[in-house]
Design a protein around this motif. Sequence first.
Motif, PDB file in Angstrom:
ATOM      1  N   ILE A  33       0.795  -1.184  -0.062  1.00  0.00           N
ATOM      2  CA  ILE A  33       0.027  -0.154  -0.128  1.00  0.00           C
ATOM      3  C   ILE A  33       0.774   1.208   0.110  1.00  0.00           C
ATOM      4  O   ILE A  33       1.564   1.351   0.852  1.00  0.00           O
ATOM      5  N   GLY A  34       0.886   1.893  -0.973  1.00  0.00           N
ATOM      6  CA  GLY A  34       1.664   3.262  -1.260  1.00  0.00           C
ATOM      7  C   GLY A  34       1.481   4.034  -2.533  1.00  0.00           C
ATOM      8  O   GLY A  34       1.039   2.950  -3.616  1.00  0.00           O
ATOM      9  N   SER A  35       1.901   5.093  -2.927  1.00  0.00           N
ATOM     10  CA  SER A  35       1.545   5.809  -4.123  1.00  0.00           C
ATOM     11  C   SER A  35       2.846   5.194  -5.200  1.00  0.00           C
ATOM     12  O   SER A  35       3.812   4.256  -4.637  1.00  0.00           O
ATOM     13  N   ARG A  36       2.717   5.468  -6.562  1.00  0.00           N
ATOM     14  CA  ARG A  36       3.725   5.242  -7.452  1.00  0.00           C
ATOM     15  C   ARG A  36       4.990   5.616  -6.946  1.00  0.00           C
ATOM     16  O   ARG A  36       6.221   4.749  -7.266  1.00  0.00           O
ATOM     17  N   SER A  37       5.153   6.708  -6.369  1.00  0.00           N
ATOM     18  CA  SER A  37       6.338   7.213  -5.959  1.00  0.00           C
ATOM     19  C   SER A  37       7.083   6.591  -5.039  1.00  0.00           C
ATOM     20  O   SER A  37       8.298   6.309  -4.992  1.00  0.00           O
ATOM     21  N   VAL A  38       6.147   5.980  -3.885  1.00  0.00           N
ATOM     22  CA  VAL A  38       6.655   5.103  -2.991  1.00  0.00           C
ATOM     23  C   VAL A  38       7.170   3.976  -3.576  1.00  0.00           C
ATOM     24  O   VAL A  38       8.393   3.155  -3.177  1.00  0.00           O
ATOM     25  N   TYR A  39       6.558   3.318  -4.707  1.00  0.00           N
ATOM     26  CA  TYR A  39       6.960   2.126  -5.195  1.00  0.00           C
ATOM     27  C   TYR A  39       8.229   2.430  -5.716  1.00  0.00           C
ATOM     28  O   TYR A  39       9.386   1.476  -5.879  1.00  0.00           O
ATOM     29  N   HIS A  40       8.661   3.603  -6.675  1.00  0.00           N
ATOM     30  CA  HIS A  40       9.833   3.829  -7.146  1.00  0.00           C
ATOM     31  C   HIS A  40      10.875   3.889  -6.220  1.00  0.00           C
ATOM     32  O   HIS A  40      12.112   3.324  -6.122  1.00  0.00           O
ATOM     33  N   LEU A  41      10.709   4.333  -4.832  1.00  0.00           N
ATOM     34  CA  LEU A  41      11.694   4.272  -3.999  1.00  0.00           C
ATOM     35  C   LEU A  41      11.887   2.821  -3.385  1.00  0.00           C
ATOM     36  O   LEU A  41      13.344   2.696  -3.247  1.00  0.00           O
ATOM     37  N   HIS A  58      10.482  -8.304  -3.718  1.00  0.00           N
ATOM     38  CA  HIS A  58       9.887  -6.932  -3.491  1.00  0.00           C
ATOM     39  C   HIS A  58       8.250  -7.421  -3.948  1.00  0.00           C
ATOM     40  O   HIS A  58       7.646  -7.876  -5.113  1.00  0.00           O
ATOM     41  N   VAL A  59       7.480  -7.041  -2.820  1.00  0.00           N
ATOM     42  CA  VAL A  59       6.007  -7.209  -2.792  1.00  0.00           C
ATOM     43  C   VAL A  59       5.370  -5.904  -3.015  1.00  0.00           C
ATOM     44  O   VAL A  59       5.635  -4.948  -2.201  1.00  0.00           O
ATOM     45  N   SER A  60       4.722  -5.912  -4.272  1.00  0.00           N
ATOM     46  CA  SER A  60       3.913  -4.492  -4.297  1.00  0.00           C
ATOM     47  C   SER A  60       2.649  -4.789  -5.096  1.00  0.00           C
ATOM     48  O   SER A  60       2.351  -5.693  -6.056  1.00  0.00           O
ATOM     49  N   THR A  61       1.807  -3.639  -5.179  1.00  0.00           N
ATOM     50  CA  THR A  61       0.538  -3.709  -5.938  1.00  0.00           C
ATOM     51  C   THR A  61       0.760  -3.517  -7.314  1.00  0.00           C
ATOM     52  O   THR A  61      -0.170  -3.632  -8.361  1.00  0.00           O
ATOM     53  N   SER A 136       4.113   3.048   7.924  1.00  0.00           N
ATOM     54  CA  SER A 136       2.714   3.085   7.904  1.00  0.00           C
ATOM     55  C   SER A 136       1.787   2.435   6.821  1.00  0.00           C
ATOM     56  O   SER A 136       2.309   2.376   5.682  1.00  0.00           O
ATOM     57  N   MET A 137       0.520   2.494   7.179  1.00  0.00           N
ATOM     58  CA  MET A 137      -0.441   1.830   6.161  1.00  0.00           C
ATOM     59  C   MET A 137      -0.100   0.484   5.556  1.00  0.00           C
ATOM     60  O   MET A 137      -0.828   0.077   4.739  1.00  0.00           O
ATOM     61  N   ASN A 138       0.713  -0.365   6.289  1.00  0.00           N
ATOM     62  CA  ASN A 138       1.249  -1.511   5.516  1.00  0.00           C
ATOM     63  C   ASN A 138       1.095  -2.602   6.648  1.00  0.00           C
ATOM     64  O   ASN A 138       1.857  -3.745   6.814  1.00  0.00           O
ATOM     65  N   GLU A 139       0.321  -2.431   8.046  1.00  0.00           N
ATOM     66  CA  GLU A 139       0.067  -3.612   8.975  1.00  0.00           C
ATOM     67  C   GLU A 139      -0.605  -4.613   8.360  1.00  0.00           C
ATOM     68  O   GLU A 139      -0.640  -5.736   9.132  1.00  0.00           O
ATOM     69  N   ILE A 140      -1.101  -4.755   7.168  1.00  0.00           N
ATOM     70  CA  ILE A 140      -1.428  -5.696   6.490  1.00  0.00           C
ATOM     71  C   ILE A 140      -0.543  -6.973   6.266  1.00  0.00           C
ATOM     72  O   ILE A 140      -0.967  -8.140   5.964  1.00  0.00           O
ATOM     73  N   VAL A 141       0.760  -6.517   6.384  1.00  0.00           N
ATOM     74  CA  VAL A 141       1.548  -7.524   6.243  1.00  0.00           C
ATOM     75  C   VAL A 141       2.116  -8.169   7.673  1.00  0.00           C
ATOM     76  O   VAL A 141       3.031  -9.063   7.860  1.00  0.00           O
ATOM     77  N   GLY A 142       1.426  -7.846   8.517  1.00  0.00           N
ATOM     78  CA  GLY A 142       1.946  -8.153   9.924  1.00  0.00           C
ATOM     79  C   GLY A 142       1.964  -9.780  10.000  1.00  0.00           C
ATOM     80  O   GLY A 142       2.890 -10.197  10.737  1.00  0.00           O
ATOM     81  N   PRO A 143       1.342 -10.732   9.425  1.00  0.00           N
ATOM     82  CA  PRO A 143       1.330 -12.117   9.748  1.00  0.00           C
ATOM     83  C   PRO A 143       3.155 -12.668   9.137  1.00  0.00           C
ATOM     84  O   PRO A 143       3.597 -13.584   9.924  1.00  0.00           O
ATOM     85  N   PHE A 144       3.774 -11.951   8.340  1.00  0.00           N
ATOM     86  CA  PHE A 144       5.064 -12.230   8.177  1.00  0.00           C
ATOM     87  C   PHE A 144       5.973 -12.037   9.486  1.00  0.00           C
ATOM     88  O   PHE A 144       6.975 -12.671   9.417  1.00  0.00           O
ATOM     89  N   THR A 154      12.156  -0.811   9.162  1.00  0.00           N
ATOM     90  CA  THR A 154      11.114  -0.101   8.763  1.00  0.00           C
ATOM     91  C   THR A 154      11.540   1.119   7.867  1.00  0.00           C
ATOM     92  O   THR A 154      12.677   1.551   8.183  1.00  0.00           O
ATOM     93  N   LEU A 155      10.600   1.524   6.751  1.00  0.00           N
ATOM     94  CA  LEU A 155      11.033   2.528   6.023  1.00  0.00           C
ATOM     95  C   LEU A 155      10.219   3.538   6.081  1.00  0.00           C
ATOM     96  O   LEU A 155       8.812   3.497   5.714  1.00  0.00           O
ATOM     97  N   CYS A 156      10.248   4.809   6.654  1.00  0.00           N
ATOM     98  CA  CYS A 156       9.475   6.011   6.702  1.00  0.00           C
ATOM     99  C   CYS A 156       9.748   6.682   5.543  1.00  0.00           C
ATOM    100  O   CYS A 156      10.739   7.128   5.034  1.00  0.00           O
ATOM    101  N   THR A 157       8.617   6.961   4.761  1.00  0.00           N
ATOM    102  CA  THR A 157       8.463   7.493   3.374  1.00  0.00           C
ATOM    103  C   THR A 157       8.728   8.765   3.364  1.00  0.00           C
ATOM    104  O   THR A 157       8.904   9.534   2.333  1.00  0.00           O
ATOM    105  N   SER A 158       8.370   9.616   4.377  1.00  0.00           N
ATOM    106  CA  SER A 158       8.732  10.855   4.703  1.00  0.00           C
ATOM    107  C   SER A 158       9.247  11.252   6.020  1.00  0.00           C
ATOM    108  O   SER A 158       9.204  10.493   6.989  1.00  0.00           O
ATOM    109  N   ALA A 159       9.539  12.431   6.330  1.00  0.00           N
ATOM    110  CA  ALA A 159      10.052  12.889   7.607  1.00  0.00           C
ATOM    111  C   ALA A 159       9.199  13.639   8.212  1.00  0.00           C
ATOM    112  O   ALA A 159       9.591  14.312   9.330  1.00  0.00           O
ATOM    113  N   ALA A 160       7.940  13.757   7.927  1.00  0.00           N
ATOM    114  CA  ALA A 160       6.771  14.519   8.578  1.00  0.00           C
ATOM    115  C   ALA A 160       6.692  13.774   9.899  1.00  0.00           C
ATOM    116  O   ALA A 160       6.526  12.673  10.137  1.00  0.00           O
TER     117      ALA A 160
END
Length: 369
Positions: A33-41, A58-61, A136-144, A154-160
Amino acid sequence: MVQLSSVLVMVVIVLIVDPSTAKQFNVLIFSPIGSRSVYHLTIHLSEILADAGHLVTHVSTFGPSSKHQNVTEIPTGASVEHLEDINIFHYRNSAAGFDWISDVTEKVGHKMWMDERIRRLWERRHDFDAFIILSSMNEIVGPFLMDYGGAVVTLCTSAAAPELLFLARQGHWLPLSVTPNGKFLYDEHSSFFERLFSPWRTWFLYKEYRQKSIFVAQKILDQYIPKMPSVEKLFERNHLSLINGHFTLDGPLPLLPNQIEIGSITSKSPKPLPKDLEEFAESSGDAGIILFSLGSIVRSRDIPHEYKVVFLKAFRKLSQKVIWKYEEDDLDLPPNVIARKWLPQQDILGKIPCFLGHPIKMNFCINIT
């Protein structure tokens, strides 16, 4: 800065694996779960690790794009439209934005855990030496993370600041009264009342996120994983955090040694521009060109019309030429402005004196040449 990024990557590799860099490691990177820019990162990070000789899954949508022989991409089975069919300007109200997070977590989460490829990957999760998971927004991978004994990054995609709340999973609570808050454009020079307001507002955002994302992910996973433990507890296992930001743009942060800023990690030497863009850039002369882009998930076409008029009026007065990432053909552009639905942003950034974008997007675009 590019050399600095390379050094940081090598430090990260040493921290998350064995000190012996001669060994090949098996790394699993999650970005469902993430934008295309996050996918590129994340795919860029995958290829950096692959270049170092490691095997990366690499697991992505988003659909596969890497041609690196050491990178294997596995789709979640969900539709990309779940992530891209969004008008971000409809979600300027934070509560509405969390409704979108809840919705996309459900859509991607169910598809993901019904997909046989993901289930098989989960069953062999112990084959991997390290996981890298969006913070964030990727707790859906918790079972792993269930009974997993390898390194968790963990990868924080921004520093906000709202994003950095997830560093609390390492027991490190940032002082919200002095931490720059990208959500509200506060910086280290905030007034007393801004410092007073920031912790309350940031904590409220986190509580809303917990309700609309973490609890939703938990409910979904309970349907697919027998005796599924608490997702929140699972995500407390975190050995290293990578922060896609830099203090030069985001302000200083009191970080622990295992919290590393990697802003500019996606920077590359610019390639030649397409002929039409190159000619347009050269025609600007000494005045130079300006790039205006809101990224992949925030689309310029969705800007309210009255604000588009303001932008065009301002651009018309400039001596510079403007390249605008704009996804439709419904504007009457002045002679000094051209619009394209998609742009080679990295290549343009190496040639311009000015870039206009939204605050969080800036973290993806630090580029010093």
